[in-house]
Design a protein around this motif. Structure first.
Motif, PDB file in Angstrom:
ATOM      1  N   ILE A  68       1.166  -1.199   0.134  1.00 38.77           N
ATOM      2  CA  ILE A  68       0.376  -0.072  -0.253  1.00 38.77           C
ATOM      3  C   ILE A  68       1.515   0.822  -0.060  1.00 38.77           C
ATOM      4  O   ILE A  68       1.099   2.076  -0.897  1.00 38.77           O
ATOM      5  CB  ILE A  68      -0.851   0.230   1.050  1.00 38.77           C
ATOM      6  N   TYR A  69       1.693   1.374   1.001  1.00 39.85           N
ATOM      7  CA  TYR A  69       2.445   2.485   0.678  1.00 39.85           C
ATOM      8  C   TYR A  69       3.816   2.689  -0.253  1.00 39.85           C
ATOM      9  O   TYR A  69       3.957   3.800  -0.192  1.00 39.85           O
ATOM     10  CB  TYR A  69       3.315   2.203   2.195  1.00 39.85           C
ATOM     11  N   ARG A  70       4.157   1.540  -1.003  1.00 40.99           N
ATOM     12  CA  ARG A  70       4.940   1.292  -1.969  1.00 40.99           C
ATOM     13  C   ARG A  70       4.032   2.444  -2.914  1.00 40.99           C
ATOM     14  O   ARG A  70       4.539   2.734  -4.277  1.00 40.99           O
ATOM     15  CB  ARG A  70       5.941   0.304  -2.208  1.00 40.99           C
ATOM     16  N   VAL A  71       2.812   1.749  -3.484  1.00 38.21           N
ATOM     17  CA  VAL A  71       2.464   2.343  -4.542  1.00 38.21           C
ATOM     18  C   VAL A  71       2.016   3.756  -4.059  1.00 38.21           C
ATOM     19  O   VAL A  71       2.209   4.680  -5.507  1.00 38.21           O
ATOM     20  CB  VAL A  71       1.032   1.925  -4.360  1.00 38.21           C
ATOM     21  N   ILE A  72       1.718   4.155  -2.784  1.00 38.83           N
ATOM     22  CA  ILE A  72       1.642   5.675  -2.372  1.00 38.83           C
ATOM     23  C   ILE A  72       2.698   6.851  -2.733  1.00 38.83           C
ATOM     24  O   ILE A  72       2.851   7.330  -3.467  1.00 38.83           O
ATOM     25  CB  ILE A  72       0.906   6.170  -0.748  1.00 38.83           C
ATOM     26  N   GLY A  73       3.162   5.460  -2.272  1.00 39.85           N
ATOM     27  CA  GLY A  73       5.090   6.807  -2.651  1.00 39.85           C
ATOM     28  C   GLY A  73       5.350   7.056  -4.755  1.00 39.85           C
ATOM     29  O   GLY A  73       6.121   7.538  -4.692  1.00 39.85           O
ATOM     30  N   THR A  74       5.583   5.518  -5.002  1.00 40.58           N
ATOM     31  CA  THR A  74       5.495   5.472  -6.500  1.00 40.58           C
ATOM     32  C   THR A  74       4.784   6.604  -7.393  1.00 40.58           C
ATOM     33  O   THR A  74       5.332   6.815  -8.046  1.00 40.58           O
ATOM     34  CB  THR A  74       5.121   3.819  -6.833  1.00 40.58           C
ATOM     35  N   VAL A  75       3.432   6.980  -6.918  1.00 39.22           N
ATOM     36  CA  VAL A  75       3.171   7.787  -7.982  1.00 39.22           C
ATOM     37  C   VAL A  75       3.252   8.718  -7.124  1.00 39.22           C
ATOM     38  O   VAL A  75       3.665  10.254  -7.952  1.00 39.22           O
ATOM     39  CB  VAL A  75       1.356   7.728  -6.995  1.00 39.22           C
ATOM     40  N   ILE A  76       3.498   9.783  -5.752  1.00 37.00           N
ATOM     41  CA  ILE A  76       4.048  10.189  -5.475  1.00 37.00           C
ATOM     42  C   ILE A  76       5.521  10.828  -6.160  1.00 37.00           C
ATOM     43  O   ILE A  76       6.047  12.333  -7.017  1.00 37.00           O
ATOM     44  CB  ILE A  76       3.612  10.622  -3.903  1.00 37.00           C
ATOM     45  N   GLY A  77       6.370   9.820  -6.990  1.00 36.68           N
ATOM     46  CA  GLY A  77       7.763  10.333  -6.958  1.00 36.68           C
ATOM     47  C   GLY A  77       7.674  10.494  -8.731  1.00 36.68           C
ATOM     48  O   GLY A  77       8.053  11.815  -8.653  1.00 36.68           O
ATOM     49  N   ALA A  78       6.238  10.134  -9.346  1.00 33.05           N
ATOM     50  CA  ALA A  78       6.637   9.750 -10.116  1.00 33.05           C
ATOM     51  C   ALA A  78       5.697  11.257 -10.165  1.00 33.05           C
ATOM     52  O   ALA A  78       6.079  12.365 -12.024  1.00 33.05           O
ATOM     53  CB  ALA A  78       5.638   8.948 -10.651  1.00 33.05           C
ATOM     54  N   ALA A  79       4.989  11.918 -10.072  1.00 31.96           N
ATOM     55  CA  ALA A  79       4.521  12.921  -9.312  1.00 31.96           C
ATOM     56  C   ALA A  79       4.736  14.191  -9.559  1.00 31.96           C
ATOM     57  O   ALA A  79       5.178  15.353 -10.868  1.00 31.96           O
ATOM     58  CB  ALA A  79       3.164  12.997  -9.072  1.00 31.96           C
ATOM     59  N   VAL A  80       6.411  14.614  -9.064  1.00 32.34           N
ATOM     60  CA  VAL A  80       7.859  14.943  -8.782  1.00 32.34           C
ATOM     61  C   VAL A  80       8.003  15.004 -10.174  1.00 32.34           C
ATOM     62  O   VAL A  80       8.501  16.446 -10.357  1.00 32.34           O
ATOM     63  CB  VAL A  80       8.107  15.103  -7.768  1.00 32.34           C
ATOM     64  N   ALA A  81       8.332  13.679 -10.910  1.00 37.84           N
ATOM     65  CA  ALA A  81       9.638  14.152 -11.684  1.00 37.84           C
ATOM     66  C   ALA A  81       8.664  14.357 -13.236  1.00 37.84           C
ATOM     67  O   ALA A  81       8.995  15.187 -14.072  1.00 37.84           O
ATOM     68  CB  ALA A  81       9.543  12.632 -12.043  1.00 37.84           C
ATOM     69  N   VAL A  82       7.618  14.312 -13.195  1.00 37.90           N
ATOM     70  CA  VAL A  82       6.271  14.849 -14.564  1.00 37.90           C
ATOM     71  C   VAL A  82       6.587  16.343 -14.362  1.00 37.90           C
ATOM     72  O   VAL A  82       6.228  16.840 -14.640  1.00 37.90           O
ATOM     73  CB  VAL A  82       5.095  13.846 -13.987  1.00 37.90           C
ATOM     74  N   ALA A  83       6.510  16.767 -13.201  1.00 38.22           N
ATOM     75  CA  ALA A  83       6.320  17.910 -12.944  1.00 38.22           C
ATOM     76  C   ALA A  83       7.728  19.129 -12.912  1.00 38.22           C
ATOM     77  O   ALA A  83       7.571  20.276 -13.120  1.00 38.22           O
ATOM     78  CB  ALA A  83       5.913  18.901 -11.572  1.00 38.22           C
ATOM     79  N   LEU A  84       8.796  18.273 -12.305  1.00 40.09           N
ATOM     80  CA  LEU A  84      10.136  18.812 -13.060  1.00 40.09           C
ATOM     81  C   LEU A  84      10.720  18.974 -14.001  1.00 40.09           C
ATOM     82  O   LEU A  84      11.439  19.729 -14.661  1.00 40.09           O
ATOM     83  CB  LEU A  84      11.408  18.478 -11.750  1.00 40.09           C
TER      84      LEU A  84
END
Length: 651
Positions: A68-84
């Motif tokens: 559960i926590y890995r899914v959440i973390g993966t989504v957050i990390g991908a969103a940061v990369a897409v923004a940066l």
């Protein structure tokens, strides 16, 4: 990384069959994830397969909590990369800095939480690298890359969760229950020894080991809400039981100390005065409290097994989690090591124009994250990296000799099955588990299986050279700025424990007993783990339970202080200020005025028995002399060789 309970004794016992079952579940999850990823046409199907090994645990509840926590973390990390990436792609150095700072900062935050929640920020950190690094030379595709990575990783997590939850699931409760029962049996034996001298006297180290076992149970219990058994519904009762276990440590330690003091007085023929009576009363108070808490522990454990049985848990304590030790300075250094490692690899990548240099930056971030919680991550980094590199010859055999002849997924699955089973068996081993996960990561990444077969030696060599560079940079930077030895770690933990005692003594409002005991006991457990087989008399060992007792007594006095008459309140405030002054010193030397001030507070409390009760709802509520017992205990702990207390001030 898997949590590895002992699943590997010899010969072929039930536990060995459990290990084989774990390996079979993990292999099935990996092949299922690979098949689905290829079927839907994901660009990097091997990421899905690798993820199943990263999240796998012999306990199904631990796999689900990580998932559960890995899914959440993966989504957050991908969103940061897409923004940066689109915003900074024209400034490669600035983009590298942003990704490195995010990864290091997220890692630092994750180290402040030792529950499964920590995976969220740790994954958010290096998932941004997984998405951002491949997108640097094609920023227009960053969203597609991010979506693909998230899909592949979520697919791997889903397959692992299903396999470990549906096929021969191993309950966290089944692993936790015998450990709790064994702990309570040891605690009961300690109490009997302190009361009657029955049985062999446990060593100080054996008693400190109870702190390690208690915190191991507390950390394992964080997976209980995700369990597959009835323990999931009893998670509040499990936490209530753990809170009482934490309380038992200073209670039993204090009981044993009072017993030793009384035996020593009897052996020396000391007069039977007021101080002896107070020691006996303190011994009796601690004996009653320990008996009550042990009874409540047994009742809670029975209630967990059979929810129809009554529980001593109160409504007020349902929302009181156990607080664990967190070292902000240590976390910041770990984040800095990760940031510098990633930046150095990015600089090499950019300056050399190396096509696969981004792999080095990605792997440096991963290596720094996986082992950041260790005092000295370097040996484990080298061991983990060595296992990854050791899998390369096997991967080369598959890639250039065996796979070209394969046609269809069934043949591919049969070919991969032995490797996945062996990796799963190694992962189930309590000591070699990380090696299996590392070997599978190296094997899967080197194969880089996709929908269409490609055997490119140049790509194989360059990508794996990038992994080696990432490992070497991570090891070098970590060894330079972050590694500390066991002695330094013990000194650091003792310093934090001492500062906590100062903070407790200077607190304006009464601190929470559960939170205080959680942090203090956790630090004691961490100290004990680092002592190895050292003798009981070492400086690091000598502090331990003594300071946990001091913490509990300070908290007790802080709870008493607001509810007593003015003269006694002022006396207690002077005592607490002097205790804080003593623990502010590096040598823990108490000011000489503290002993007479303790005696004055004790005389005032003896003269005001109505002030002995502790108001409010607490595990210890109901003991009419707890306040006085805390003063007696504090005098005994801080001035064990002082002359006997006298009831009246000498003329």
């Amino acid at each position: 990384m898997p949590d590895a309970p002992v699943l590997w004794p010899a010969p072929m016992t039930r536990a060995r069959w459990m290990a084989l079952g774990f390996a079979a579940r993990t292999a099935l999850a990996a092949l299922l994830a690979l098949w689905v990823a290829m079927w839907v046409g994901l660009p990097m199907p091997y990421w899905a397969m690798t993820t199943t090994f990263i999240v796998a645990s012999p306990l199904s509840g631990a796999t689900r909590s990580k998932a559960i926590y890995r899914v959440i973390g993966t989504v957050i990390g991908a969103a940061v990369a897409v923004a940066l990436v689109p915003a900074l792609v024209e400034w490669p150095l600035l983009l590298s800095l942003a990704l490195a700072l995010w990864s290091g900062g997220a890692l630092a935050v994750s180290l402040l939480d030792r529950s499964p929640r920590a995976y969220t920020m740790m994954l958010a950190g290096y998932s941004a690298l997984m998405v951002g690094v491949p997108a640097i030379d094609r920023p227009e595709a960053v969203f597609d890359i991010g979506a693909a990575r998230v899909t592949e990783i979520v697919l791997g997590i889903t397959c692992a969760t299903l396999a470990h939850s549906l096929l021969w699931p191993q309950s966290v409760g089944a692993a936790l229950a015998p450990r709790l029962r064994a702990w309570l049996a040891d605690a009961q034996a300690w109490r009997e020894n302190a009361l009657h001298g029955a049985g062999p006297q446990a060593t100080e180290r054996a008693r400190r080991a109870l702190a390690v076992d208690a915190m191991d149970c507390a950390i394992l219990a964080t997976h209980v809400p995700f369990d597959t058994s009835h323990w999931r519904e009893a998670s509040a009762s499990v936490q209530a039981l753990l809170r009482r276990m934490l309380l038992l440590l200073p209670l039993l330690s204090g009981l044993s100390d009072r017993h030793a003091a009384l035996d020593e007085r009897a052996a020396q023929g000391a007069p039977d005065g007021v101080w002896a009576a107070l020691l006996r009363e303190s011994h009796a108070v601690r004996a009653r409290q320990a008996a009550r808490v042990l009874d409540e522990c047994e009742a809670l454990l029975a209630h967990i097994d059979d929810p129809a049985l009554p529980t001593p848990m109160t409504a007020a304590e349902r929302a009181r989690p156990i607080t664990l030790h967190a070292d902000v300075g240590f976390a910041l250094l770990s984040g800095l090591a990760a940031t510098m490692s990633i930046l150095l690899c990015c600089a090499i990548w950019i300056l050399t124009g190396w096509a696969d240099g981004g792999v080095a930056a990605l792997m440096a971030g991963v290596f720094c994250a996986l082992f950041a919680a260790m005092d000295n991550p370097v040996p484990m980094m080298l061991r983990f990296g060595g296992a990854m590199m050791g899998a390369l010859p096997v991967a080369a055999l598959y890639l250039f000799v065996l796979l070209p002849a394969v046609d269809g997924f069934v043949a591919l699955a049969l070919l991969l099955l032995p490797a996945t089973l062996v990796a799963g068996l190694i992962m189930a081993h309590p000591r070699h588990g990380p090696v299996g996960a590392a070997a599978m990561m190296g094997f899967a990444n080197a194969l880089a299986l996709q929908e269409t077969f490609q055997a490119d030696f140049a790509r194989f060599f360059n990508a794996n050279l990038g992994q080696v560079l990432g490992l070497m940079v991570a090891v070098g930077v970590t060894a330079s700025i972050r590694t500390i030895g066991a002695d330094a770690a013990i000194a650091r933990l003792n310093g934090r424990l001492r500062r906590d005692l100062v903070g407790l003594a200077r607190a304006v409002s009464p601190p929470d007993r559960v939170g205080v005991l959680g942090r203090a006991t956790d630090r004691l457990a961490l100290i004990t783990q680092r002592l190895g087989d050292e003798a009981d008399g070492t400086d690091g060992a000598a502090l331990g339970l003594h300071e946990v007792r001091v913490a509990m007594n300070i908290v007790t006095l802080q709870h008493v202080r607001p509810h007593v008459e003015r003269k006694l309140r002022l006396a207690l405030e002077r005592v607490l200020r002097d205790v804080a002054t003593g623990f502010e010193r590096s040598d823990r030397q108490m000011p000489p005025r503290l002993l007479p001030r303790l005696d004055t507070a004790m005389r005032l409390m003896i003269a005001n028995p109505e002030s002995w009760d502790i108001p409010g709802e607490d595990i210890l509520t109901g003991s009419p002399s707890e306040g006085l017992a805390a003063l007696v205990a504090l005098r005994r702990n801080l001035f064990p060789d002082a002359p006997d207390f006298v009831a009246e001030t000498p003329a």
